[in-house]
Scaffold this active site. Structure first.
Site, short mmCIF file in Angstrom:
data_model
loop_
_atom_site.label_atom_id
_atom_site.label_comp_id
_atom_site.label_asym_id
_atom_site.label_seq_id
_atom_site.Cartn_x
_atom_site.Cartn_y
_atom_site.Cartn_z
N HIS A 252 49.82 1.76 27.37
CA HIS A 252 49.11 1.57 26.10
C HIS A 252 48.15 0.38 26.13
O HIS A 252 47.25 0.29 25.30
CB HIS A 252 50.11 1.43 24.93
CG HIS A 252 50.77 0.09 24.83
ND1 HIS A 252 52.08 -0.13 25.19
CD2 HIS A 252 50.30 -1.11 24.40
CE1 HIS A 252 52.39 -1.39 24.98
NE2 HIS A 252 51.33 -2.01 24.50
N ASP B 89 55.42 5.15 28.75
CA ASP B 89 54.45 4.07 28.61
C ASP B 89 54.45 3.19 29.86
O ASP B 89 55.02 2.09 29.88
CB ASP B 89 54.79 3.26 27.36
CG ASP B 89 53.75 2.20 27.04
OD1 ASP B 89 52.64 2.26 27.60
OD2 ASP B 89 54.06 1.30 26.21
N SER C 283 53.24 -7.06 25.95
CA SER C 283 53.32 -5.69 26.47
C SER C 283 53.06 -5.64 27.96
O SER C 283 52.18 -6.32 28.48
CB SER C 283 52.31 -4.80 25.74
OG SER C 283 52.67 -4.62 24.40
#
Length: 278
Positions: A74, A122, A218
């Site tokens: 992402h 992801d 992330s």
């Protein structure tokens, strides 16, 4: 607002603001941070990578091969990889360090089944445009063995990142880290109203304190027993909130795919790295 002033306009503003606070932070957004953690000793986590766009830290990742970094898919949903840089050997990103190695991104290989709306699968690989020079400040982090099961509930792990250290987007003095514990996936899935997939992992603080990550972290690794078992994927509105446990991509579910990608890709030249001077 003082009672009896502002009228309907202010009331509407309050309603809209209240509704917005119920939304989840989108992965990769600003104002996110390691919660309840501490600054690590410089270069104590030499596998850490910073994915940088326009001179700013955007996401984390980790070096598992001299030419490859693992991160979250992402992070590149709305980015041109050719404009990004990967920084290795860093501690304080805002300070020039002689240990830092900076690479362009030769290719981004996202999992073919990555689903942006649910964050399923992801995970992505970043092929560097050169070979990392391994040493005390730049080292590899091992992946789980093929067929390995995820850590059991209660296992102590650690997660690191360069996200801001306050809700006011205050940059950290250096790489931050927090210890967390694996949470049973079925328990976690109940908190997330059944939205999770089997190839995910969850963590919590293990007590009532808020500890964990937020979305600027992330792509960073969840390290359990000196192996990368998770990749930071998403969390709730309040970072480290046990009501919405932190969610990671389960790396062990993708080990075969990762090595298949590495074997099928050409090895870049060794001249793509630039060493940052003091």
């Amino acid at each position: 607002m003082v009672p009896g002033t502002g009228g309907g306009r202010d009331c509407l503003t309050l309603v809209v603001a209240t509704a917005l606070t119920q939304l989840l932070w989108l992965p990769g957004c600003c104002g996110s941070h390691i919660v309840g953690g501490h600054e690590v000793k410089p270069h104590a986590r030499p596998y850490m990578a910073s994915v940088n766009f326009e001179g700013h830290h955007h996401c984390g990742g980790f070096l598992f091969h001299a030419h490859w970094v693992l991160s979250a898919a992402h992070c590149f949903s709305d980015r041109d990889p050719s404009t990004g840089l990967v920084v290795l050997g860093a501690h304080a990103l805002l300070t020039p360090e002689p240990t830092q190695q900076v690479f362009g991104i030769a290719a981004v290989v996202s999992h073919p089944d990555f689903e942006p709306t649910t964050q399923a699968n992801d995970i992505c690989l970043l092929r560097l445009n050169g070979s990392a020079v391994l040493g005390p400040a730049v080292r590899l982090l091992r992946l789980p063995r093929r067929g390995a099961k995820p850590p059991v509930a209660g296992t102590r792990c650690r997660v690191s990142g360069w996200g801001s250290v306050s809700d006011f987007e205050e940059p950290p003095p250096g790489l931050m880290e927090v210890e967390v514990r694996i949470l049973d996936l079925s328990v976690c899935n109940s908190s997330w109203q059944g939205q999770l997939s089997p190839a995910m992992l969850c963590t919590h603080s293990g007590d009532r304190r808020r500890r964990g990550f937020c979305s600027a972290d992330s792509g960073g690794p969840l390290v359990c027993g000196n192996r990368a078992h998770g990749l930071v994927s998403f969390s709730g509105l309040w970072c480290g909130d046990p009501k919405t446990p932190d969610v990671y991509t389960q790396v062990s579910a993708f080990v075969s795919w990762i090595w298949d990608v590495v074997r099928a890709s050409p090895t870049p030249g060794s001249m793509g790295c630039s060493l940052r001077a003091v």
